[in-house]
Design a protein around this motif. Structure first.
Motif, PDB file in Angstrom:
ATOM      1  N   PHE A  74       2.517   3.082   3.188  1.00 22.32           N
ATOM      2  CA  PHE A  74       3.827   2.671   3.724  1.00 22.32           C
ATOM      3  C   PHE A  74       4.957   3.272   2.907  1.00 22.32           C
ATOM      4  O   PHE A  74       5.985   3.672   3.438  1.00 22.32           O
ATOM      5  N   VAL A  75       4.744   3.305   1.590  1.00 20.29           N
ATOM      6  CA  VAL A  75       5.764   3.841   0.685  1.00 20.29           C
ATOM      7  C   VAL A  75       5.951   5.344   0.955  1.00 20.29           C
ATOM      8  O   VAL A  75       7.076   5.841   1.023  1.00 20.29           O
ATOM      9  N   ARG A  76       4.845   6.044   1.134  1.00 15.46           N
ATOM     10  CA  ARG A  76       4.879   7.485   1.399  1.00 15.46           C
ATOM     11  C   ARG A  76       5.705   7.773   2.655  1.00 15.46           C
ATOM     12  O   ARG A  76       6.518   8.684   2.679  1.00 15.46           O
ATOM     13  N   ASP A  77       5.519   6.934   3.670  1.00 18.12           N
ATOM     14  CA  ASP A  77       6.178   7.174   4.953  1.00 18.12           C
ATOM     15  C   ASP A  77       7.642   6.754   4.960  1.00 18.12           C
ATOM     16  O   ASP A  77       8.318   6.901   5.976  1.00 18.12           O
ATOM     17  N   LEU A  78       8.137   6.240   3.831  1.00 17.91           N
ATOM     18  CA  LEU A  78       9.564   5.916   3.770  1.00 17.91           C
ATOM     19  C   LEU A  78      10.396   7.188   3.854  1.00 17.91           C
ATOM     20  O   LEU A  78      11.557   7.150   4.247  1.00 17.91           O
ATOM     21  N   GLY A  79       9.786   8.319   3.485  1.00 17.85           N
ATOM     22  CA  GLY A  79      10.443   9.610   3.637  1.00 17.85           C
ATOM     23  C   GLY A  79      11.721   9.734   2.833  1.00 17.85           C
ATOM     24  O   GLY A  79      11.903   9.071   1.821  1.00 17.85           O
ATOM     25  N   ASP A 125       0.821  -1.212   0.000  1.00 18.96           N
ATOM     26  CA  ASP A 125       0.000   0.000   0.000  1.00 18.96           C
ATOM     27  C   ASP A 125       0.853   1.260   0.000  1.00 18.96           C
ATOM     28  O   ASP A 125       1.917   1.312   0.623  1.00 18.96           O
ATOM     29  N   GLN A 126       0.340   2.278  -0.691  1.00 15.98           N
ATOM     30  CA  GLN A 126       1.124   3.500  -0.850  1.00 15.98           C
ATOM     31  C   GLN A 126       1.338   4.258   0.459  1.00 15.98           C
ATOM     32  O   GLN A 126       2.272   5.048   0.547  1.00 15.98           O
ATOM     33  N   GLU A 133       3.399   0.472  -4.565  1.00 12.67           N
ATOM     34  CA  GLU A 133       2.508   1.469  -5.170  1.00 12.67           C
ATOM     35  C   GLU A 133       2.829   2.852  -4.647  1.00 12.67           C
ATOM     36  O   GLU A 133       3.302   2.995  -3.512  1.00 12.67           O
ATOM     37  N   GLY A 134       2.565   3.860  -5.430  1.00 13.70           N
ATOM     38  CA  GLY A 134       2.678   5.244  -4.953  1.00 13.70           C
ATOM     39  C   GLY A 134       4.110   5.690  -4.720  1.00 13.70           C
ATOM     40  O   GLY A 134       4.369   6.498  -3.831  1.00 13.70           O
ATOM     41  N   ASP A 187      10.281  -6.274  -6.304  1.00 16.31           N
ATOM     42  CA  ASP A 187      10.349  -6.692  -7.710  1.00 16.31           C
ATOM     43  C   ASP A 187       9.922  -5.600  -8.685  1.00 16.31           C
ATOM     44  O   ASP A 187      10.522  -5.433  -9.743  1.00 16.31           O
ATOM     45  N   GLU A 188       8.827  -4.914  -8.350  1.00 12.55           N
ATOM     46  CA  GLU A 188       8.251  -3.968  -9.305  1.00 12.55           C
ATOM     47  C   GLU A 188       7.849  -2.661  -8.620  1.00 12.55           C
ATOM     48  O   GLU A 188       7.685  -2.612  -7.393  1.00 12.55           O
ATOM     49  N   PHE A 189       7.683  -1.633  -9.453  1.00 19.60           N
ATOM     50  CA  PHE A 189       7.435  -0.279  -8.943  1.00 19.60           C
ATOM     51  C   PHE A 189       6.353   0.413  -9.758  1.00 19.60           C
ATOM     52  O   PHE A 189       6.309   0.281 -10.979  1.00 19.60           O
ATOM     53  N   GLN A 190       5.517   1.161  -9.061  1.00 15.52           N
ATOM     54  CA  GLN A 190       4.446   1.907  -9.706  1.00 15.52           C
ATOM     55  C   GLN A 190       4.282   3.209  -8.936  1.00 15.52           C
ATOM     56  O   GLN A 190       4.259   3.207  -7.713  1.00 15.52           O
ATOM     57  N   GLY A 191       4.207   4.319  -9.622  1.00 13.58           N
ATOM     58  CA  GLY A 191       4.021   5.591  -8.921  1.00 13.58           C
ATOM     59  C   GLY A 191       4.446   6.760  -9.777  1.00 13.58           C
ATOM     60  O   GLY A 191       5.025   6.586 -10.853  1.00 13.58           O
TER      61      GLY A 191
END
Ligand code: C2E
Ligand code: MG
Ligand code: MG
Ligand code: MG
Length: 279
Positions: free
Chosen positions: A205-210, A202-203, A239-240, A256-260
């Motif tokens: 978690f990705v967003r909070d990678l900072g 989910d995006q 995602e995101g 493996d893969e990336f989207q955003g």
């Protein structure tokens, strides 16, 4: 006097409620006619592998309303789900996605997977399997090209019915992924019992990678999801992804893969064909 103002307040309150109810009703009415009026379209967000190649795309629904302008899914998918309209709308999305996949293949473009979001209500429809079988046959696309994005709520619904349908889809060769993974309440032992080929982190978690560093709590979560996917022999996509730092952090974690937006925003079918041609 106080009685009168009390009444006024009451009238104001109901008028306000009515305005909201009327607006919703208007939206619902318009939604009923949107398919026949040809107001829906799909946009496609490319998905990239670790070497930067496009390996898939997610079909995302847009509503081009004559008065309201471009309406985003957040504004109408919930209404479509509550009213059941998501069933015919979702069928339209599946059909369009299959037709578009066919068109890309006929144009000689590289084979990529096309992911379609499926609502829980749509997934519980008896005829979904027949619909997909028919669409694949008519469009002559390989079943493995189609991926259904399900949410964790689908897994928790009715285990027997859900796993039965999923097994039949898998037998047909259709792939299934879990969207927004980590935000629902699916139990990990359940996860193993379904024929799922990919987890979509989910995006949130990705967003909070900072910005850089060790990624903090979010980094621990993305790492755990990636590890889980590998151990269950599933692929995993983030995602995101919006920044280079997020991308390199996830790459280091062997995603493996990336989207955003960092890679590409959702684009038209024509633009996606251009991107595929450009390589
Ligand atoms: P989703 O399936 O999780 O799709 C990802 C959403 O994130 C999309 O929003 C996409 O445009 C957006 N996104 C992509 N990259 C980034 C990024 O880097 N940053 C940010 N902030 N956002 C990014 P969209 O298109 O507005 O769709 C929202 C949700 O509506 C989807 O979430 C999905 O749950 C639902 N949806 C969209 N199309 C369909 C459909 O055809 N059927 C059903 N049932 N639901 C759909
Ligand atoms: Mg999705
Ligand atoms: Mg998602
Ligand atoms: Mg979402």
């Amino acid at each position: 006097r106080s009685k009168a103002s009390g009444r006024n307040q009451f009238q104001f309150f109901t008028a306000d409620m009515n305005a909201h109810a009327l607006e919703r009703l208007a939206l619902e009415n318009d939604l009923h006619r949107a398919i026949e009026r040809g107001e829906f379209k799909l946009v496609f967000q490319p998905q990239f592998d670790g070497s930067g190649d496009i390996v898939g795309t997610e079909a995302l629904l847009r509503w081009q309303h004559p008065q309201r302008g471009l309406v985003m899914p957040a504004q109408f998918i919930p209404v479509a789900e509550e009213t059941g309209l998501i069933v015919p709308i979702g069928a339209w999305v599946l059909e369009r996605a299959c037709q578009q996949t066919r068109a890309w293949r006929e144009a000689g473009l590289k084979k990529i997977t096309v992911s379609v979001n499926i609502s829980a209500l749509q997934f519980s429809q008896k005829n979904l399997l027949d619909l997909i079988r028919r669409l694949l046959a008519v469009s002559h696309i390989e079943p493995g090209t189609l991926e259904l994005e399900l949410t964790e709520s689908v897994l928790m619904h009715d285990h027997v019915a859900t796993s039965g349908l999923m097994s039949e889809l898998k037998e047909m060769g259709v792939r299934m992924s879990i969207d927004d993974f980590g935000t629902g309440y699916s139990s990990l032992s359940y996860l193993r019992s379904f024929p799922i080929s990919k987890l979509k982190i989910d995006q949130s978690f990705v967003r909070d990678l900072g910005d850089g560093g060790d990624g903090g709590d979010a980094g621990a979560i993305t790492g755990a999801i990636i590890g889980l996917a590998k151990n269950l022999n599933m692929r995993v996509i983030a995602e995101g992804v919006e920044t280079a730092q997020q991308a390199s952090f996830l790459r280091a974690q062997c995603c493996d893969e990336f989207q955003g937006h960092f890679f590409s925003k959702p684009v038209s079918a024509e633009k996606l064909a251009e991107l595929l041609r450009a390589g």
